[in-house]
Design an enzyme around this catalytic site. Structure first.
Site, PDB file in Angstrom:
ATOM      1  N   TYR A 114       9.950  10.316  13.467  1.00  0.00           N
ATOM      2  CA  TYR A 114       9.158  11.542  13.632  1.00  0.00           C
ATOM      3  C   TYR A 114       9.079  12.307  12.317  1.00  0.00           C
ATOM      4  O   TYR A 114       9.242  13.524  12.268  1.00  0.00           O
ATOM      5  CB  TYR A 114       9.766  12.421  14.739  1.00  0.00           C
ATOM      6  CG  TYR A 114       8.793  13.430  15.323  1.00  0.00           C
ATOM      7  CD1 TYR A 114       7.778  13.026  16.179  1.00  0.00           C
ATOM      8  CD2 TYR A 114       8.909  14.786  15.009  1.00  0.00           C
ATOM      9  CE1 TYR A 114       6.896  13.955  16.716  1.00  0.00           C
ATOM     10  CE2 TYR A 114       8.025  15.713  15.551  1.00  0.00           C
ATOM     11  CZ  TYR A 114       7.025  15.296  16.398  1.00  0.00           C
ATOM     12  OH  TYR A 114       6.141  16.208  16.928  1.00  0.00           O
ATOM     13  N   HIS A 165       2.535   0.540   7.151  1.00  0.00           N
ATOM     14  CA  HIS A 165       2.657  -0.004   5.798  1.00  0.00           C
ATOM     15  C   HIS A 165       3.191  -1.424   5.956  1.00  0.00           C
ATOM     16  O   HIS A 165       4.057  -1.680   6.800  1.00  0.00           O
ATOM     17  CB  HIS A 165       3.592   0.862   4.964  1.00  0.00           C
ATOM     18  CG  HIS A 165       3.800   0.396   3.550  1.00  0.00           C
ATOM     19  ND1 HIS A 165       2.798  -0.185   2.802  1.00  0.00           N
ATOM     20  CD2 HIS A 165       4.896   0.430   2.732  1.00  0.00           C
ATOM     21  CE1 HIS A 165       3.264  -0.469   1.589  1.00  0.00           C
ATOM     22  NE2 HIS A 165       4.528  -0.109   1.537  1.00  0.00           N
ATOM     23  N   GLY A 201       0.975  12.367   6.397  1.00  0.00           N
ATOM     24  CA  GLY A 201       0.923  12.692   7.810  1.00  0.00           C
ATOM     25  C   GLY A 201       0.352  14.061   8.123  1.00  0.00           C
ATOM     26  O   GLY A 201      -0.387  14.225   9.103  1.00  0.00           O
ATOM     27  N   ASP A 216      -0.980  -0.850  -2.426  1.00  0.00           N
ATOM     28  CA  ASP A 216      -0.347   0.445  -2.196  1.00  0.00           C
ATOM     29  C   ASP A 216       0.790   0.674  -3.187  1.00  0.00           C
ATOM     30  O   ASP A 216       0.885   1.738  -3.805  1.00  0.00           O
ATOM     31  CB  ASP A 216       0.173   0.515  -0.758  1.00  0.00           C
ATOM     32  CG  ASP A 216       0.676   1.903  -0.381  1.00  0.00           C
ATOM     33  OD1 ASP A 216      -0.162   2.793  -0.203  1.00  0.00           O
ATOM     34  OD2 ASP A 216       1.901   2.076  -0.271  1.00  0.00           O
TER      35      ASP A 216
END
Length: 335
Positions: A25, A108, A134, A191
């Site tokens: 979270y 990812h 996020g 990335d």
């Protein structure tokens, strides 16, 4: 030409028919969980009893279970924990609770691409990777728009992995912007390269080096800060809006001339060779092995560099100046 999907290409009912567990979270985890919940998806958050995020998740209206119970309850499990911890969390709590036909998801490709996680053959393995932090994924969703996402399928046991992945991406807002098809390999390697060469490593070193050059030459640190860090946002905003040509159209002719004639003296053939070497280290797995070995030792280099860089003059001067700017809401990284 890349394949790009939008909400019109997605069936959101597919993910609404599933039970989704978000493991973690943090930055991405809170955005995925809340966006899914508000899109009508049955979602729980998987957190340890002692997790510092547990209270926040419950306060935001999310159902919370232990990671093991969440994985057992769900038939779609999205792993949203730091790369260096993900393999251990998967092995301890998720692997034994996967059922045939489940979908294991990632934002990812690091752990799948470098073999830290090897799922069973009878589950789908897919990635939905928002191209933004996020808080942006959450904010754009609340505003009625969305953040572009990448989608990839590593393993399609059910024959429906792409359709379900697109449904998930639509439910977190990606289909409102664009969902670009890629592979785990391409997403992971590009990335890491982007983070190291330009977005984080390259930009950070250019800022520090240019600031130091001006200060060492006798210019005021405050003037150096404005020229080398503060104004960077203005340029990046122009790039974001219209690419290099729009940025160059928007600046002075003097600045544009300096761009063309002096920029190549900063990014030289030697710089490009270093970029190729960094890419080769990513492709070979050398960087991943180095980082995971560091993480197993408690990440001493990371902590040492984090502490040293927080004491850099550009950081100290910048904090003082930002506190004087009424139009900013200054942020300070936790110690």
């Amino acid at each position: 030409m890349a394949t790009i999907y939008y909400d019109s290409d997605c069936d959101i009912e597919l993910i609404r028919a599933k039970r989704v567990a978000i493991i973690g979270y943090g930055s991405q985890g809170h955005a995925h969980a809340l966006n899914l919940k508000e899109s009508g998806v049955d979602v729980v958050v998987g957190l340890r009893d002692d997790s510092s995020s547990r209270e926040e998740a419950e306060r935001n209206g999310c159902a919370v279970m232990s990671p093991a119970k969440a994985a057992q309850w769900a038939n779609v499990i999205m792993m949203l924990v730091p790369d260096q911890f993900m393999g251990g969390i998967y092995d301890e709590w998720v692997a034994k609770n996967l059922d045939s036909g489940d979908m294991l998801m990632f934002a990812h490709g690091f752990n799948i691409h470098f073999g830290e996680i090897v799922p069973p053959e009878d589950v789908d393995v897919a990635m939905v990777a928002p191209k933004g932090p996020g808080h942006l994924v959450r904010r754009t969703y609340e505003e009625g728009s969305g953040t572009p996402c990448l989608i990839a399928v590593q393993q399609d046991a059910s024959g429906q992995a792409t359709a379900l992945g697109l449904s998930y991406a639509s439910a977190i807002g990606g289909g409102r912007a664009a969902i670009l098809q890629t592979t785990f390999k391409e997403e992971t390697e590009t990335d890491l390269f982007g983070e190291q060469v330009i977005l984080c490593g390259g930009v950070s070193e250019l800022i520090k080096a240019s600031f130091e050059t001006l200060v060492d030459a006798g210019y005021q640190p405050e003037s150096a800060y404005f020229e080398t860090l503060h104004e960077l946002k203005l340029i990046v905003d122009l790039l974001y809006e219209g690419g290099l040509s729009w940025m160059r159209h928007s600046i002075s002719d003097t600045a544009e001339y300096g761009d063309y004639t002096r920029g190549p003296r900063i990014v030289t053939d030697e710089t490009r060779a270093a970029m190729r070497q960094i890419l080769e280290e990513i492709q070979s797995g050398a960087f991943a092995n180095e980082w995971l070995a560091q993480a197993r030792e408690g990440a001493p280099v990371l902590h040492e560099q984090r502490s040293a860089n927080r004491g850099h003059q550009v950081e100290l001067v910048g904090k003082e100046l930002r506190d004087l700017m009424p139009f900013l809401d200054p942020k300070t990284a936790p110690q």
